[in-house]
Design a protein around this motif. Structure first.
Motif: not given
Length: 323
Positions: A150-156
């Motif tokens: 989920m946080i990786l989606s925010g990072v991208v």
């Protein structure tokens, strides 16, 4: 990283390479499926989780208060590491409403340096985070794995909108890492009583959606992710009943709007899935029926996507009418 995990990652990379080179296309779903079916469940190991919930919440609140009242919000390397570690917490107040909410705010505030941003991107993909206990029977590491997604989606998203730190190689790496994750993840639990949301397939859909928007990511890689997603959904044995069908259907619908090639690839996956059912006979097992109804929910959710291409809608409707 275990030997099996390393072998799976190499096999996923090899399949993507074959697709990119045009050596395989229609056969990709079966090859992905064969890989998934070949995975051995490994012995269950103790899952180490954080147990300092009250202290963690206090520290999270202190960071929140400081950055929200600062004209130039910043966080230390130690604070970022602390936040990632506490994605493993079994307390939804710490993990979900604490770390996740704060991380999202920090990304919006541009609170990370370029070096910190890239460290976060790398750390969330590390095997001891994203693949923690993933080959073992159902376990509490699902929360760490899922919220890392989920946080990786925010990072991208943040990189595309503001940071512009990630390179083409970075996006290629996270695409392969995500594909490897989908091949291995067998825990589809939604809400877990007393521990909050796991929701791996919803969080997976969020990252898939963000990667579909990355222009530098090759079309073949996006097709590969689409095909892996369908094969993963086919084989998950947990009832996906917490909106995952709508999330994945939305991702598929959006991708098919970009280019007819994605429509063709989705039809390949759906037809392959349908072909596998022609000789299938119902079995008296929860495993069979969970998969069966997961399929029906996804197909119905695809029909409800107003922008889903006509070819897809027609095929799905025919399949639903038959069954």
């Amino acid at each position: 990283m275990s030997e099996q995990l390393s072998n799976i990652a190499q096999a996923v990379k090899a399949l993507r390479t074959q697709l990119t080179k045009g050596e395989i296309f229609a056969g990709v779903p079966n090859k992905i499926g064969d890989l998934m079916e070949s995975i051995d469940v490994e012995p269950k190991q103790p899952v180490i989780v954080t147990s300092d919930d009250l202290e963690a919440l206090s520290r999270i609140r202190e960071i929140e208060k400081r950055v929200k009242h600062s004209p130039h919000p910043q966080v230390t390397d130690d604070e970022i590491s602390f936040l990632v570690d506490h994605l493993a917490s079994l307390s939804p107040a710490v993990r979900d409403k604490g770390v996740f909410f704060l991380m999202s705010d920090l990304l919006q505030m541009n609170a990370f340096t370029d070096q910190q941003f890239h460290w976060l991107f790398d750390r969330l993909q590390a095997p001891d985070v994203l693949f923690a206990h993933i080959l073992e029977p159902e376990n509490d590491a699902i929360f760490l794995r899922s919220f890392a997604l989920m946080i990786l989606s925010g990072v991208v998203y943040a990189d595309q909108a503001r940071y512009n730190v990630l390179t083409d190689d970075d996006f290629d790496r996270i695409a392969l890492t995500l594909a490897t994750y989908i091949v291995m993840e067998r825990d589809g639990r939604g809400y877990v009583d007393g521990k909050g949301w796991a929701h791996a397939y919803t969080h997976m859909g969020n990252l898939l959606e963000e990667l579909s928007q990355v222009n530098s990511l090759p079309r073949a890689t996006k097709v590969f992710l689409q095909m892996v997603t369908i094969e993963g959904w086919r084989r998950i044995e947990t009832p996906l009943i917490y909106g995952e069908d709508q999330r994945i259907a939305s991702y598929l619908s959006g991708l098919t709007q970009v280019n007819p090639f994605y429509v063709e690839a989705l039809l390949v996956s759906l037809k392959n899935w349908q072909q596998s059912l022609l000789q299938l006979r119902p079995r008296e097992s929860i495993r069979f029926w969970n998969r069966w109804y997961n399929r029906g929910r996804l197909l119905q959710a695809m029909l409800l996507q107003g922008e889903m291409p006509e070819q897809i809608q027609e095929f799905v409707q025919q399949v639903i009418d038959v069954y």
